[in-house]
Structures are given as structure tokens and as C-alpha cells.
Design a protein around this motif. Structure first.
Motif, PDB file in Angstrom:
ATOM      1  N   GLY A 196      -7.860   0.492   5.489  1.00 51.39           N
ATOM      2  CA  GLY A 196      -7.874   2.440   5.866  1.00 51.39           C
ATOM      3  C   GLY A 196      -6.666   3.309   5.080  1.00 51.39           C
ATOM      4  N   LEU A 197      -5.538   2.535   5.164  1.00 55.97           N
ATOM      5  CA  LEU A 197      -3.820   2.615   4.709  1.00 55.97           C
ATOM      6  C   LEU A 197      -3.791   2.599   2.638  1.00 55.97           C
ATOM      7  N   PHE A 198      -5.182   1.388   2.452  1.00 56.88           N
ATOM      8  CA  PHE A 198      -5.022   1.812   0.700  1.00 56.88           C
ATOM      9  C   PHE A 198      -6.263   2.979   1.055  1.00 56.88           C
ATOM     10  N   LYS A 199      -6.963   3.266   0.955  1.00 61.46           N
ATOM     11  CA  LYS A 199      -7.557   4.018   0.928  1.00 61.46           C
ATOM     12  C   LYS A 199      -6.873   5.483   0.975  1.00 61.46           C
ATOM     13  N   ALA A 200      -6.269   5.478   2.109  1.00 60.96           N
ATOM     14  CA  ALA A 200      -5.595   6.522   2.207  1.00 60.96           C
ATOM     15  C   ALA A 200      -4.255   7.355   0.886  1.00 60.96           C
ATOM     16  N   ILE A 201      -3.632   6.104   0.505  1.00 62.42           N
ATOM     17  CA  ILE A 201      -2.707   6.058   0.101  1.00 62.42           C
ATOM     18  C   ILE A 201      -3.061   5.868  -1.497  1.00 62.42           C
ATOM     19  N   TYR A 202      -4.201   5.435  -1.337  1.00 57.26           N
ATOM     20  CA  TYR A 202      -4.990   5.663  -2.972  1.00 57.26           C
ATOM     21  C   TYR A 202      -5.627   6.687  -3.600  1.00 57.26           C
ATOM     22  N   SER A 203      -5.873   7.455  -2.387  1.00 53.05           N
ATOM     23  CA  SER A 203      -6.345   8.469  -2.571  1.00 53.05           C
ATOM     24  C   SER A 203      -5.355  10.092  -2.639  1.00 53.05           C
ATOM     25  N   THR A 204      -4.440  10.237  -1.797  1.00 45.18           N
ATOM     26  CA  THR A 204      -3.662  10.817  -1.705  1.00 45.18           C
ATOM     27  C   THR A 204      -2.101  10.701  -1.620  1.00 45.18           C
TER      28      THR A 204
END
Lengths: 817, 164, 290
Positions: B105-113
Motif C-alpha cells: 500500500g505504502l509503496f503504491k502511493a509513493i511510487y505514483s504520487t
């Protein structure tokens, strides 16, 4: 004595050491190689050179071939150098016409997987030895008269034992304690394991012996101020603090103590009880003379008025006492650590968290409750009656926590050794004398009851109902009723447990006395990494120190129980007697020497010397340095720093080390053609000892590292290093002791400076500073020695050959230091 | 630029794992162990020594550490307990043994935003228009985030391949 | 006094009350803040699963920050921990620093030379401004208020690089509460971790840790729980709401940022401190400071 143009005739002897050397090194080849070296008249081998036949073989060869120099190749000089020096002496040669090559620890034990290279390395080292011995000079011994008297610092069980042994043997003893009385920490312990007798009874008997041994003079309330002189002839100044009571007049009636209106927390009881301003610490104390605490005294004069002998004198001043002694025994003991920094246990914040020493004071039958423990939160001081009032129930549940600060990398890495036993003792005292129904939980990791009768003692206490939990307490919380909640994992069950306790008792670490460093500096002895006084050798020199004539006994050198302290007290006394018994001692002058022709009187050597043994004087030839050969300890720090080469450390003179370097590198260039040549100058106290340990543990490292032994890394002369490079060494490194543990105070730091200085030169002349390094390699760190050796060979490979070696060009050696 | 793959055994050794003398200070102090008895850091350290790293990496419990560093602070042997868990996590993810949802979850957010706005429960979404409006009314400036930088960094170490 | 503000992730999105109260408090204390642009996540979430990713992200932020020639300040325990740790690693390991620098140069054309100091708001208040100075500026003594203090783990541990306060029982935030005239209550679960980090892995533990603290606070009765960390704040505030919804248990412990009560004491209005955004209303405070 060597005549001017006397022909030098060297005999070389290679030992097989059974299969230890002979199983790896081709001894025959080495012997044949030695025969071709300059001035070698005879080269022989022997299965065990140190045995009688071996030594006789050398003696006969000396006679037969008229040898005047001998090189022996076998184990490390630490073991048998003395043996063969004696052989020379017995054959009428100066013992220093001998050189020892180490082909066991440095060769066969570390390069056993490559006999070819091992044999080559043996040859290289032998060449170094042969070249070196050609430059050896005779060194003489002198005899010095000694004082048959001993200063014993510290009047605990170790110091008392040492004093009694010496006194009874007829030596004059000054037994000094900084407390107002003898007894040490032992007198505070209530009972002592494993026999559970009271320490006062034991001490009482010892005090009586002291009183009746006329050779012993007890000086209490005194501390060492300064010391000068040398082994056998120390001059000591003590400061005796004013106790304001005349020891000769006082009859010990304690009227003054009873009349004093002041009450302040009593240090002897860790502040748990109160004492007057004029007080004694315990009734049986010796001498039974009160001491007046000037700070808390209100000068009411009541004591003066009541004293029947007029012994009290407020005008007393500190007194300086001068003594002359032949030896000193340091038995200054230990302190209990106050674990305030260890937040999780709340000591100092939670009143009912105490240490085991504090519990010992509570359990003392002489205490305010006659040996019944109490919760400090229930205690208060009643001003009217001037008494400690305890209102609350006696504690029922105890939690003992072991290894508080000990075996803890954050505080003290070592095991304090006696905590398991005294905690068991206190559990026993509570369960037998105080309350058989008390619940005592002991949270431990290991119970270390190693000692005669100790395991039996442990079993007895388990039978009494001590509850043991294997786990270290992680947290203590104080409840509103001041009881405590203790959280611990029972690691055997894998379960977290909460215990409620009335009293939590911490088995806190034994630590060196706070003034240990200061005392060590005064006495010119060293501390080990744990802060206790350092022994000369942990196995074979446990009570000796680096300074001749100064011995250590008891817990001053590390945690000890009473049996061990007493034994070490006796051991130190015996060592002192062995030193002083004959009334004179022999001193070999393998120390510093000044060549007055070269000396320019700059005084650098004087600054270098940690012992004040070399000084510059005005002479008719101008300012010249002079060595006091008796005070000189032989570290060579002066020689390494002398800008003109006037000061020499005998047996490590420039031409001697130069010759050894030449021999090694010349041979290595031939035998290790395609390998880098790495030279290591190793301090014999640490790095060389580590290289021996590497041998003993058979740790492999590349064979092209050649070690040259020096007395201290501080002996290192920049010229040694430059000479090695000039001859063609690819990498040079120095191995010294860790800062703070140099046997000669700070020789290692001096070496570090010189290495930095030479690194600078190397950069300037284009060789590059990375070819030179200094490492701290403590004696036990065999692994580090091997790793550093590997690393430096790697580095040499990376850097490529020393340009001087490639071109074999001659550079002028006129670098002024 | 290549990222070195760590020698997990060496790394764990460097963090003093072998020095543990099983005193239990860590477990006793651990807030998780207080509640969930399946999690016992002392036992995990023991199993590292006995069973070896491969076995330990498969244990579900290792993921229960909440990174409060309390055990590490109190450890008398200076065993870097929390950091040992970090190394185990890194290795377990690298070997594909586990893909923990929290980190995904954390990764997805940081990767995209470039940032993760969801500290609570590991969810993340970009700064929405609503939030930006609210900030504006409160007089707070618009945060300038360099979205792509995070993406580039994550790709440079290959974390996106492991968690994506 | 001037600092570059590293906003972080959560605060600008979810904790505008923390941001605005910090801004206004700093203004009142004469501290200037310059918002740092072009930042990204501090890397903290990856420290445990990919050391290299963490270090690169942290280093990226530090490199951006160094343009401002100012000390960095952040309101978040996690960000501060991550950046201070990265600073230490890079300063002690020159080889690593070179590696990272090559990476930054190659990809972003930025570079790390002098790494700026990284501070938490509480560092600024306690160390740079100091208790005395704050005490002088207090206009409204918060007498009769009892607060429970929760410092959070990552601002004090590991003490090897977060050497700010006692790592096991920190006390400086208590001092900062007490200089405002309020009482900082002693309670047994004071140093218990908030449990936020167990979310998504072991929710049961997270809820249980939260409940233990809330139960004790409810029993002893406090006017609010003071935090300085967005993760702790969210865990306590959102967690209470979650428990209220799912289990019908209300604790009603208002969770308040330290800067909010500091602002009140300095005479700033509740509105300017973002109190309207606190989801569990600190009734007593709002009544007193209408």
C-alpha cells in the motif's frame, strides 16, 4: 668483551621442536642456507634445542668452533630467549650476543599448508637474525641494594593478607587505607559465603594479628600523594587526612559519638541509616577511633567536653608522611556500581529498588533493625528522637535481578563474578534468619557458582525455597503503594511474567574504584580495558604489573571473592619477597643509552620519557642527555624520537635493526621474488603477542609478512621505516597496543605521531602514504593480527612493487628527521 | 547503477545476532509480545542460530515487529534486534517469500504520487482537490512534490519489481 | 531564526491542524519558516524493507534541502528519524556518500556536500528557543488542565542517532507541557508504543495497544492526549473513532498536537490553531478559550 677487529664467528642452531617445526619446515634446507650466510661458522639442527642435550650441543659448539655469536631458531623469544641467553652466559659469552629467530609461531604454525613457502620464510627470518647478531653489543648487569619494606595500599582482605604475610616474614610493612579504618568492603557484608560466618569475626582475628605483628604499621585515613624512585627504592609521600581525634590518646569509649547531636545519612550504610558528625562506621572497626566529619559538624563542642582523654582536636591539619619502600602492593578493591543510568530498573527513582550491597547493610545484625530488611519507602528520620523510624510491614516479596550492568555491552562487558553467590547468600539469610515464608524470586541468565563448595551452597538455597526464573528483567514500574511490578520473560517457558514485589534488589556490577586511573598514573602502571589495574600477564603474571616492584592484589585487578582476594594477597606478598629477599637485585641494562658525541642537548628525549629517566644536563661539553639506567624502563620512546641518533635503546640500536631489515629483505627478494614484501614492526606487549596467539590458534596468513619485534610501538624510529622502504619493502606497518593500554603509558600514541610524520614524507617523496600504516592489535586478538596481515599483503598487491625495489636505484638517505 | 545484493548471513552477523545470550530482555520489553504471544524476538534470535536464516524467513511472526526500537535500546549484548528484522524483511521480499500488504500500500502511493498520505493503516492517495482547496482556505501554500523523483529512485533499486 | 520546512506526507493531507498551529506558534515566537519545495517521501516506510531505497530517498530530500542553506525542520517523528539517520550514515561512510552522490548527480543533477541539520519541531522548541523564552511568552497559563503526554518512539530511539532525550523514559515533552502551567499526568502506559505500525500486519495488536492506553486515560481522567507525531496522532484519533464505530466503546480522549496547546498558552485563538479539525473535541479547552 669484544676486541676491535675480533673475527665474528656465528653458530646457528635450528630446532625441530619435534614435529612442530620439522613437520612443516625443511630443517635441513634451512641449515644449509644458514651455512652460506656471512660469518656463519657452523650450522646445526636439534630435535629439541631447549632440552639438556640441545643446550649442551650449543655449549660444545661454542667451545669447539670458538663461537662468539649465536643465533637460535625455534619458538618465540617470549618462551626460550632467556634459556639460550643463559647458555651463552654459562659459556662465558655476554648473553646479548644471542639472537632468537621465531620459526614456530611465525612460520610452521601459520603456514603449515605450504611447506615450501614456510621453509623460504624460515630462511628469510634466519637471514635477518644472522645479519642482526653481527651488530650485537654486550649488555651488562648491575646490582642494586633494595629496601626490605613494602607499602600495601588498601586494607581489605587482600591487603591485610599481604601485610600479614610480609610482616611475619620480617619485612617492614606500611598498611595504608583511605578509610578511617581497615576492613574494606568486606566489613560491610553481614555474612560471607560459602561458610556464612560473619566478616567481622574473621576480620577481628586478622586485626588482632596485625596488632601483634610489630613489623606492620597501620596508617588509616591516608592516601598516596606521589611516588618517585624505582624498583627496590621507591620514595612515597602519603597524605593523612585530619580525623580530628588523636589516635594515640583515644581509648575508643565512643562518648563523643553518643553525645553528638548531628545526624546525616551514613555513607557506610549507603545512606539508608544516619550517623552523627563524629562517628565510627562499625563497632569492631580497627582502629576504633572515631572520625569527625568537618562538613556536617556544627562545632557545638559537645564531643570535646565529654572526651575523657582530651583526644579531640579540631585544629588537626593534613599530615604528610614520607616512606621509603622496596615494593608496593596495590589492593584498593572495587566499588559497587550505582545503576542510575539503567533507566528500566528505576534505581534512584523508585525508593524500593535497592542494590545487593544496600540489602547487605539492611541484613547486618548491627543495623537499626538488627538485620531485618525494610522498604526504604516506609522509612523516615525522626528529628526528635534522631532515629530511623520504619512504619510499614516488612517486605514479603523480593525480586532479585542478576547481571545489572555486568555482562552488558552498554555498561560493563565483564561478569562481576561474585553477584550470583552474594545474591544466593542474601536469599539464604532472609529465608533462614528473617522470614522462612518470604517469597524470593531470582531472575538470572546463568547462575555461576564456580568455586569450592559453591555449587553445594546453591543447592542448599534452592532447597530452602528460592524461586528462580531464567530471564532478564525488562521493566520495573512503581505502583501507588510503592510496591513494584516487575516484567520479565521466563525464557524457559517462553512466557512473559509480571511479578509484584515489595523490594527489588539489583545485583549491580563491581566496578573499578573511581580513582583507579589517577592512581595508575601515579604508580606508572596500566589499566585493562575494563578499567581495573592490569596484570603483567593474565596467566603467568597475575599479580605483577608492567612496573617492576609494583604488584596488584584482590579486586583491584578485577572482581574477586574473598578466597581469591586472600590468595592473591598472599601471592603478591610472595612476589614482593622474591624481589626483595636477597637485599639486592640484579638489573640488566638493556635500556636507553646516550652517545654524547652525537647528543645536541635538544631535550626531546626528556619530553618523550614517561618516567623522567632521561634528562638533559649542563656538562663541560655542553648540554647533554643522561639516562638514569635504574629508572629507565626500556621502552625506547626516547631513542625513536632522537633527531641525531644519539639516544639508543640497547639491543634495538639503529644499526642492529637496519641489519635485520637488510638481512630479511635481501633474502626475501631472492626467495619471494614475485611476492610483495611486507614488514611489520610489532610491539612485544601486544601485536607480537597477538602474532604468537595467531600461531597457537593456527591462523593462516600470507607468508610474505615478516615481523620485527620491538619493545614498544613507541620504540619505532622513523629511520626503521624508511630503511625498510629503502631496502625494498612494499608495505610497512606498525602494531601497537590500543590507546590507554600501552605498557609504557603512551608509547603507542607516540608511534602514531611518528607514523603520521613518515606518511607525510612518503607522500612527498612519491612513495605514497598508503604504503605505511599503524594498527592497534591487542595481545589476545590473534584474528585481528591475521586479518591485518592479509589486508596489508592485499594492499601491497594493489599498490604494486615499491618503485625503489623495481629500479633498485639508490636514493640518498639524508632525510633529516 | 547496480544495487548490490546483500549477503544476508553476513549482514545479520554484523548486527551481532550471534551474540544473543537469550536473556529475554527484548521479549519482556516488547509491546507486541505483551499482547500477541506468538511474537517472541528472543526466540526468533535463537531460531536464527539454530534453524538458520532460510527457515526464519518463512516465519509469519517476524513481520509482527512494530519497529519501536525499545528492545534494541535495552539489549545488554548490543544486538541490533530491530535492524535484524529489517534485514530479514528485505531478504524475504527479495526472495519473494512474502509481499506484505502494508508495504505494498505504502509503496503504491509513493511510487505514483511521490508521497504517502496514509500513515494510518497504510493507505495512501494523492493530495486530492478537496484537500488542496481546504489548504487554500486556511491560507496554507500548495505543497510542491517532485512526483517523478520517487518513481525514479524506486525503479533504480528495483523495489517496484518486488512489490508491484 | 529561520528554518526550511519539510512537510512530509501525512501532515499536508490529513493534519492541517498540526501544520497551521505550528506555523502560527512559530510566527508568535519569531521563527520564520520557508516551505521546502520539490520534496518527496522521506523514505522512512522503506527503511525496513529496502535500505538502499530508503537512503536514496532520504538523500534526495537532503540534497534538495541543502539548497536552502537552512536547518530543516519537520513536524513528523518518522521524517526526522529517517533524515537524521541518513545524515549520520552518509557523514560516517564517505564511500557510501560518494555512491549516493553519483546516483543523485546522474539522475537528478543534484549533489550533497554539506548536509543540513535536521530538526523536529520539539528540537527547535526545546533546544533552539528554550523553555525560558517560551515561558516568558506565555499569556494564558493552562492552569487546571491535566494532559497525558505521548512522545512516540522514533523521536528518541535508536538513541545512537536520535540522541535527544532519555530513550526509554523521555521527559522533555513533559517539561514543555508543564511550562505552560498545565499538569503532565504520570500514568503507567505512558511509554507504550501507539501501535500504528502494526496496522495492516497485525491489527489486533494495534487495537489492543491503543485500548490499553485509552482505558487507563479514561480511568484517570485527562483533558487531552498530547502528541508530536502524526502517526501517533492518527492512531489515537482515528483509532478511537474506529473502536467507537465497530465496538461501540467510547473513550472520548481528545488527541491534541503539542503546538495546539502551546498556541493557546501564547494567546493564539483556537481557530488559528486548527482546533475545528480535531475530530474528538477537547471540550474543556474549547469552553475556556471561546
Amino acid at each position: 668483551m669484544k676486541k676491535e677487529n675480533e673475527e665474528l664467528r656465528i653458530g646457528f642452531f635450528q630446532c625441530h621442536c619435534g614435529k612442530n617445526i620439522g613437520g612443516v619446515v625443511n630443517v635441513k634446507e634451512v641449515v644449509e642456507y644458514a651455512k652460506k650466510l656471512p660469518n656463519v661458522v657452523v650450522a646445526e639442527e636439534n630435535m629439541f634445542l631447549c632440552s639438556d642435550p640441545g643446550r649442551n650441543q650449543i655449549k660444545e659448539a661454542i667451545k669447539k668452533y670458538k663461537l662468539n655469536r649465536v643465533v637460535t631458531s625455534h619458538c618465540t623469544p617470549t618462551l626460550h630467549q632467556e634459556t639460550f641467553r643463559t647458555v651463552l652466559k654459562e659459556s662465558g659469552l655476554n648473553p646479548f650476543f644471542h639472537e632468537n629467530v621465531n620459526t614456530r609461531e611465525h612460520v610452521s604454525w601459520v603456514h603449515y599448508d605450504d611447506p615450501k613457502k614456510a621453509t623460504d620464510k624460515a630462511k628469510v627470518l634466519v637471514a635477518g637474525g644472522i645479519y642482526r647478531v653481527l651488530k650485537h653489543k654486550p649488555i651488562e648487569t648491575i646490582r642494586v641494594k633494595v629496601k626490605k619494606s613494602v607499602l600495601v595500599l588498601g586494607g581489605g582482605p587482600a591487603g591485610i593478607q599481604a601485610a600479614l604475610d610480609l610482616g611475619k616474614a620480617g619485612y617492614k610493612v606500611y598498611l595504608v587505607d583511605k578509610m578511617p579504618h581497615l576492613g574494606g568492603n568486606m566489613a560491610r557484608l553481614g555474612k560471607v559465603f560459602p561458610t556464612d560466618d560473619c566478616p567481622i569475626c574473621i576480620l577481628g582475628k586478622k586485626f588482632h594479628e596485625i596488632r601483634t605483628t610489630k613489623e606492620i604499621e597501620v596508617i588509616t585515613y591516608a592516601e598516596l600523594k606521589e611516588i618517585s624512585g624505582f624498583v627496590g627504592n621507591y620514595k612515597v609521600k602519603l597524605i593523612k587526612k585530619p580525623r580530628y581525634v588523636d589516635e594515640n590518646k583515644c581509648i575508643g569509649c565512643l562518648s563523643c559519638v553518643n553525645v553528638c547531636p548531628v545526624r546525616v545519612p551514613k555513607e557506610w550504610d549507603e545512606g539508608l541509616t544516619y550517623r552523627p558528625a563524629i562517628y565510627i562506621n562499625y563497632p569492631a572497626q580497627f582502629p576504633r577511633v572515631p572520625v569527625r566529619d568537618e562538613k556536617s559538624c556544627i562545632n557545638c563542642g559537645a564531643c570535646k567536653r565529654v572526651c575523657p582523654t582530651g583526644a579531640i582536636n579540631f585544629e588537626q591539619k593534613p599530615e604528610e608522611i614520607e616512606l621509603e619502600v622496596g615494593a608496593i602492593i596495590v589492593a584498593t578493591g572495587y566499588e559497587e556500581w550505582k545503576p542510575k543510568e539503567l533507566e528500566e530498573y528505576g534505581y534512584g527513582r523508585y525508593k524500593n529498588v535497592i542494590t545487593q550491597l544496600e540489602l547487605a547493610r539492611m541484613l547486618d545484625p548491627e543495623g537499626p533493625t538488627h538485620g531485618k530488611p525494610w522498604r526504604p519507602s516506609d522509612a523516615r528520620f525522626d528529628k526528635r528522637t534522631r532515629k530511623l523510624i520504619i512504619d510499614g510491614k516488612p517486605p514479603k516479596r523480593y525480586v532479585f535481578i542478576q547481571c545489572v550492568g555486568s555482562r552488558d555491552e552498554r555498561y560493563f562487558s565483564y561478569c562481576s563474578k561474585i553477584c550470583c553467590m552474594y545474591s544466593l547468600k542474601h536469599a539464604k539469610m532472609i529465608l533462614t534468619d528473617v522470614d522462612p515464608n518470604a517469597e524470593i524470586y531470582m531472575c538470572f541468565m546463568d547462575v555461576r557458582a564456580a568455586g569450592k563448595y559453591y555449587e553445594e551452597y546453591y543447592r542448599d538455597i534452592q532447597k530452602l525455597g528460592l524461586r528462580i526464573i531464567r530471564g532478564k528483567v525488562s521493566e520495573i514500574r512503581e505502583n501507588p503503594d510503592k510496591s513494584l511490578t516487575v516484567i520479565v520473560e521466563d525464557t524457559l517457558l517462553g512466557k512473559k511474567i509480571q511479578l509484584n514485589a515489595d523490594l527489588v534488589v539489583l545485583a549491580s556490577a563491581l566496578r573499578p574504584r573511581k580513582d583507579a586511573r589517577e592512581l595508575a598514573d601515579k604508580l606508572r602502571i596500566t589499566l585493562s580495558g575494563d578499567g581495573f589495574f592490569k596484570e603483567l600477564h593474565p596467566k603467568v603474571g597475575p599479580v605483577d604489573t608492567v612496573t617492576a616492584g609494583i604488584f596488584i592484589a584482590g579486586a583491584a585487578s578485577g572482581p574477586k571473592d574473598i578466597p581469591d582476594s586472600v590468595a592473591s594477597g598472599s601471592a603478591a606478598a610472595a612476589r614482593a619477597m622474591a624481589l626483595l629477599g636477597k637485599g639486592e637485585i640484579e638489573i640488566t641494562l638493556n635500556k636507553a643509552e646516550v652517545n654524547e658525541e652525537l647528543c645536541i642537548g635538544c631535550g626531546i628525549c626528556q619530553k618523550m620519557c614517561p618516567y623522567g629517566a632521561i634528562k638533559v644536563y649542563e656538562t663541560y661539553k655542553g648540554r647533554k642527555a643522561k639516562v638514569s639506567e635504574i629508572e629507565c624502563q626500556g621502552c625506547g620512546a626516547c631513542a625513536g624520537a632522537c633527531p641525531t641518533g644519539a639516544v639508543m635503546r640497547r639491543n634495538y640500536e639503529l644499526d642492529q635493526i637496519f641489519a635485520q631489515i637488510e638481512g630479511i629483505i635481501k633474502a626475501a627478494k631472492e626467495l619471494f621474488k614475485d611476492e610483495p614484501i611486507v614488514i611489520c614492526f610489532a610491539c612485544k606487549q601486544c601485536a607480537y603477542a597477538a602474532s604468537e596467539a595467531a600461531g597457537t590458534s593456527r591462523l593462516k596468513y600470507p607468508p610474505n609478512v615478516f615481523v620485527i619485534r620491538i619493545p614498544c610501538s613507541g620504540t619505532i624510529d622513523p629511520a626503521y621505516i624508511l630503511k625498510a622502504f629503502k631496502e625494498g619493502a612494499d608495505v610497512v606497518y606498525v602494531g601497537g597496543c590500543e590507546p590507554g593500554s600501552c605498557a609504557y603509558v603512551d608509547g603507542n600514541l607516540k608511534a602514531e605521531k611518528r607514523v603520521k610524520f613518515v606518511k607525510n614524507i612518503l607522500d612527498k617523496i612519491g612513495l605514497g602514504s598508503e604504503r605505511l600504516e599503524i594498527f592497534w592489535i591487542p595481545a589476545p586478538e590473534a584474528k585481528k593480527f591475521a586479518e591485518v596481515a592479509k589486508m596489508m599483503v592485499e594492499r601491497a598487491r594493489k599498490l604494486g612493487p615499491n618503485p625503489l625495489r623495481v629500479k633498485e636505484m639508490k636514493i640518498p638517505m639524508k632525510i633529516t628527521r | 547503477m547496480e544495487v548490490n545484493v546483500l549477503d544476508i548471513k553476513e549482514e545479520v552477523k554484523k548486527l551481532n545476532a550471534l551474540l544473543c545470550y537469550q536473556c529475554g530482555t527484548c521479549t519482556g520489553t516488547c509491546p507486541v509480545a505483551r499482547i500477541d504471544t506468538r511474537f517472541n524476538p528472543r526466540r526468533i534470535l535463537n531460531e536464527l542460530k539454530i534453524k538458520g536464516i532460510e527457515e526464519v524467513l518463512k516465519m509469519e511472526e517476524i513481520w509482527y515487529c512494530i519497529e519501536c526500537f525499545l528492545c534494541m535500546e535495552k539489549c545488554p549484548q548490543n544486538v541490533k534486534i530491530t535492524e535484524i528484522f529489517f534485514k530479514l524483511y528485505e531478504e524475504a521480499i527479495r526472495r519473494g517469500i512474502k509481499k506484505p500488504q502494508k508495504y505494498v500500500g505504502l509503496f503504491k502511493a509513493i511510487y505514483s504520487t511521490g508521497i504517502s498520505t496514509g500513515a494510518y493503516g497504510g493507505r495512501g492517495e494523492p493530495l486530492s482537490g478537496m484537500i488542496l482547496k481546504k489548504r487554500e482556505t486556511m491560507g496554507l501554500p500548495k505543497p510542491k512534490i517532485s512526483q517523478d523523483a520517487a518513481k525514479k529512485i524506486i525503479e533504480s533499486t528495483g523495489l517496484n519489481k518486488l512489490l508491484g | 531564526m529561520k528554518y526550511a520546512l519539510f512537510l512530509g506526507c501525512v501532515i499536508p493531507a490529513k493534519l492541517l491542524n498540526y501544520e497551521i498551529s505550528t506555523r502560527n506558534v512559530f510566527k508568535e515566537l519569531g521563527v520564520e519558516l520557508e516551505y521546502m519545495n520539490d520534496f518527496i517521501c522521506c523514505g522512512f516506510p522503506f527503511e525496513s524493507i529496502s535500505e538502499e531505497t530508503w537512503l536514496r530517498m532520504a538523500a534526495y530530500n537532503l540534497a534538495i534541502a541543502s539548497r536552502y542553506n537552512l536547518d530543516i525542520v519537520s513536524m513528523c517523528n518518522g521524517c526526522v528519524n529517517s533524515l537524521i539517520h541518513a545524515k549520520k550514515v552518509l557523514e560516517e561512510d564517505s564511500k557510501k556518500k560518494e555512491e549516493i552522490n553519483n546516483f543523485l548527480k546522474e539522475n537528478f543533477n543534484i549533489e550533497l556536500s554539506n548536509i543540513p541539520n535536521v530538526k523536529h519541531v520539539i528540537h527547535v522548541l526545546y533546544n533552539d528557543i528554550g523553555k525560558e523564552k517560551i515561558r516568558e511568552k506565555v499569556k494564558n497559563e493552562l492552569k487546571d488542565f491535566r494532559f497525558a503526554v505521548h512522545v512516540g518512539c522514533h523521536i528518541v530511539r535508536p538513541s545512537t542517532y536520535m540522541n535527544f532525550d532519555n530513550p526509554i523514559e523521555p521527559e522533555k515533552l513533559d517539561e514543555l507541557v508543564e511550562i505552560l502551567g498545565a499538569e503532565s499526568v504520570r500514568y503507567t502506559t505512558k511509554y507504550l508504543c501507539c501501535g500504528n505500525y502494526a496496522r495492516g500486519i497485525n491489527d489486533k495488536v494495534s487495537i489492543e495497544l491503543l485500548k490499553r492506553k485509552m482505558e487507563e486515560l479514561k480511568n484517570i481522567g485527562v483533558d487531552g492526549l498530547i502528541t508530536i507525531c502524526p502517526a501517533c496522532y492518527l492512531q489515537y484519533e482515528m483509532g478511537q473513532l474506529e473502536i467507537r464505530m465497530k465496538e461501540k466503546i467510547s473513550y472520548d480522549i481528545p488527541v491534541i498536537h503539542y503546538t495546539q496547546i502551546l498556541g493557546l498558552a501564547l494567546g493564539i485563538s483556537p481557530k488559528e490553531l486548527g482546533f475545528d479539525l480535531n475530530k474528538i473535541k477537547p471540550k474543556k479547552i474549547l469552553e475556556k478559550f471561546k
